[in-house]
Design a protein around this motif. Structure first.
Motif, PDB file in Angstrom:
ATOM      1  N   VAL A  72      64.546  16.179 -15.745  1.00 34.38           N
ATOM      2  CA  VAL A  72      65.043  15.313 -16.815  1.00 34.38           C
ATOM      3  C   VAL A  72      64.806  16.013 -18.142  1.00 34.38           C
ATOM      4  O   VAL A  72      63.668  16.322 -18.505  1.00 34.38           O
ATOM      5  N   LEU A 112      63.373   9.223  -9.056  1.00 35.84           N
ATOM      6  CA  LEU A 112      63.603  10.494  -9.743  1.00 35.84           C
ATOM      7  C   LEU A 112      62.831  11.621  -9.057  1.00 35.84           C
ATOM      8  O   LEU A 112      62.483  12.619  -9.693  1.00 35.84           O
ATOM      9  N   ARG A 145      69.253   6.395 -13.799  1.00 38.22           N
ATOM     10  CA  ARG A 145      69.126   7.744 -13.248  1.00 38.22           C
ATOM     11  C   ARG A 145      70.337   8.607 -13.630  1.00 38.22           C
ATOM     12  O   ARG A 145      70.188   9.789 -13.956  1.00 38.22           O
ATOM     13  N   LEU A 187      69.773   9.762 -17.138  1.00 41.53           N
ATOM     14  CA  LEU A 187      68.662  10.712 -17.244  1.00 41.53           C
ATOM     15  C   LEU A 187      69.032  12.107 -16.750  1.00 41.53           C
ATOM     16  O   LEU A 187      68.544  13.119 -17.253  1.00 41.53           O
ATOM     17  N   LEU A 188      69.939  12.152 -15.785  1.00 38.84           N
ATOM     18  CA  LEU A 188      70.330  13.446 -15.223  1.00 38.84           C
ATOM     19  C   LEU A 188      71.472  14.096 -15.994  1.00 38.84           C
ATOM     20  O   LEU A 188      72.015  15.116 -15.574  1.00 38.84           O
TER      21      LEU A 188
END
Length: 574
Positions: A88, A83, A53, A56-57
């Protein structure tokens, strides 16, 4: 101050595969372990969901994510990948990974493609998710349900080869999903619960080729679905309960070649009020153990059922009020153990049963066939047929295809195909097969005594005359009178008459009616002579010319005014 998990320092020492992933996502490479879908976590395959995560961020300053995005394979992912409501910006791939907790994508916005190819999940919650690329869930395995309702996907959604062994009522929910590409539940896709895609809008094809739907209540609910490039239930498709396409709107074909539909409740496919701009293919390997319903459907194309097998004992194909612009082909090996019903249907072209193997019962009451009704070369004659009130432009048939117990009252046709013309005797036998029904319900045709229904005889006679076959028309007229007499429709006498009077009346009326209809003057001559003699007797013995008072004549007032012969005597004027 940053939220926890948004800084690399929050994760302490990284596992070996996490280090590879951090380096790979900056280079555009794939980081992966050694074993596909590992069953246990090791120091070589373990990756924390929070670390994925974090990447992805956008990771943190100093860590640049390559445009190829985050690509991870053969990893054992610890924790829940959450998420929800996240945005994203990168492509995201998990290939052959094991996720130990439920995956939550609800409300997330993915700017590029998301792939979970071949991974093992504990369920997926992605309600309202938005993906500006493809959403790929090919060959995933999950033991919990998948929810992609109300998603918005700009590309394809694919669950091809996925195994949804959830043990729950609903395996996959895609209600109100908007998918601009295709929706694929194909190539080995298996679901043991309901697959529900009610109201989904699919810009491409809805493809379930070689899919297996195991639920015993409703296998696939695609009510009100919109499919832009066809629906495919072919290539080994199997369902074990009812499939619903009620009020669906499809642009393109619906193909169910080599599909097998079975259901314990007797209904395998319901597509009532379907709107289709294309052809329907229930042919070559299509098998249904229950009823297929197309009531009220509007199909701007063909209905091809050649080679299809319907094994249901009650209703096989129910298509009442169907509107079909193309040819309806139920021949070429078509077999239906139960009833085929086209009551109130409208065919803009031909309705063909040429070469059919078997039809248990055929109902086409008040149907309209603007092309030809083809009843030729049917292997096993259809014993119960109702064409009451039906119109066909052309009748193309043969004697061997018609069985007994026909309802032809109100059946109108303009022309008989000259290439397959039956003889007069065969036509007479065809008309004599008419039977009355004891119930008004068209679904229940009960055998009673042979019926005398004049309209089918007159219809055939009129068509033969219009085709220039006057001799055949005359023969039909003769047989019409014979059959009418046999059915007791000539010389009916009042109930008050004795039996002898009734018999004499029947004989005389039958012979007289036949002679008049066919202008047999030789047979009519005795009746003319009898009428002449009887009229003379009445004139002389029952009628008296009496002079009016203006001429000086008076009526007899006494018995003496009557002669011994019984005739009135005109008295002498006073």
């Amino acid at each position: 101050m940053r939220a926890f998990g948004r800084s690399l320092s929050d994760f302490g020492s990284l596992f070996e595969l996490e280090k590879q992933l951090l380096a790979a996502c900056q280079k555009g490479d794939v980081a992966q372990g050694d074993v596909e879908c590992p069953e246990h976590a090791t120091s070589q395959n373990k990756v924390r969901a929070g670390f994925i995560r974090f990447l992805l961020l956008g990771a943190e300053d100093g860590i640049a994510i390559h445009e190829n995005g985050i690509q991870l394979g053969k990893a054992f992912i610890v924790g829940a990948l959450d998420l929800r409501s996240a945005t994203v910006a990168y492509a995201f791939t998990l290939r052959s990974c094991t996720l130990t907790r439920i995956t939550a994508f609800s409300g997330a916005q993915f700017k590029q493609t998301v792939s979970l190819y071949g991974s093992q999940l504990k369920g997926l919650k992605a309600y309202g998710m938005s993906v500006r690329g493809d959403f790929i869930a090919k060959k995933i395995h999950t033991t919990h349900s998948v929810n992609i309702s109300a998603v918005s996907v700009y590309g394809n959604v694919s669950f091809s080869g996925a195994q949804l062994k959830t043990g729950s009522t609903i395996s996959l929910s895609g209600t109100d999903a908007v998918i601009k590409g295709g929706f694929f539940l194909a190539d080995g896709f298996t679901a043991d619960g309901l697959v529900k895609v009610v109201g989904a809008e699919v810009g491409g094809q809805f493809n379930c080729r070689a899919g297996t739907f195991l639920n015993e209540e409703v296998a696939l609910d695609a009510t009100s679905i919109k499919a832009g490039r066809g629906v495919f239930l072919q290539g080994g498709f199997k369902s074990y309960s009812e499939i619903l396409f009620i009020a669906a709107s499809v642009n393109g074909q619906i193909s169910a070649k080599d599909a097998t539909l079975s259901c314990k409740h007797g209904v395998t496919l319901t597509a009532d009020r379907l709107r289709l701009n294309g052809n329907i293919y229930f042919d070559k390997g299509f098998t249904s153990e229950g009823r297929v319903s197309l009531c009220g459907a509007v199909v701007e194309g063909q209905l091809n059922c050649s080679g299809a097998v319907f094994t249901g004992s009650e209703q096989a194909l129910l298509a009442n009020n169907l509107h079909l612009t193309g040819v309806a082909n139920l021949g070429g090996g078509f077999s239906a153990k139960g009833t085929v019903s086209f009551n109130g249907a409208r065919f803009e072209s031909d309705l063909k049963f040429t070469g059919a193997v078997r039809i248990g019962k055929l109902l086409a009451v008040r149907a309209c066939i603007k092309g030809a009704l083809n009843m030729v070369d049917i292997k096993n004659r259809i014993n119960k047929v109702s064409l009451a009130g039906t119109y066909a432009a052309v009748l193309n048939d043969d004697a061997a295809s018609w069985g007994n117990h026909l309802v032809l009252n109100g059946f109108v046709y303009d022309f008989i195909d000259v290439l397959n013309t039956m003889t007069v005797n065969e036509r007479v036998n065809w008309l004599k097969k008419q039977y009355v029904r004891s119930s008004k319900n068209n679904e229940k045709m009960k055998d009673e005594s042979p019926a005398f229904v004049p309209q089918p005889w007159q219809q055939l006679k009129t068509v033969l005359e219009s085709m220039g076959r006057a001799e055949d028309a005359r023969e039909i007229g003769i047989e019409y009178e014979r059959h009418r007499s046999k059915c007791g429709q000539i010389g009916l006498a009042p109930q008050s008459w004795n039996i002898v009077s009734k018999i004499i009346n029947r004989i005389v009326a039958t012979d007289l009616a036949r002679s008049i209809r066919h202008f047999d003057w030789l047979r009519l001559s005795p009746y003319f002579v009898t009428a002449l003699v009887f009229g003379r007797m009445v004139f002389h013995h029952r009628f008296l010319l009496v002079c009016s008072e203006s001429r000086g004549c008076i009526r007899p007032q006494r018995s003496s005014d009557i002669s011994e012969s019984g005739l009135y005597v005109v008295p002498t004027p006073c």
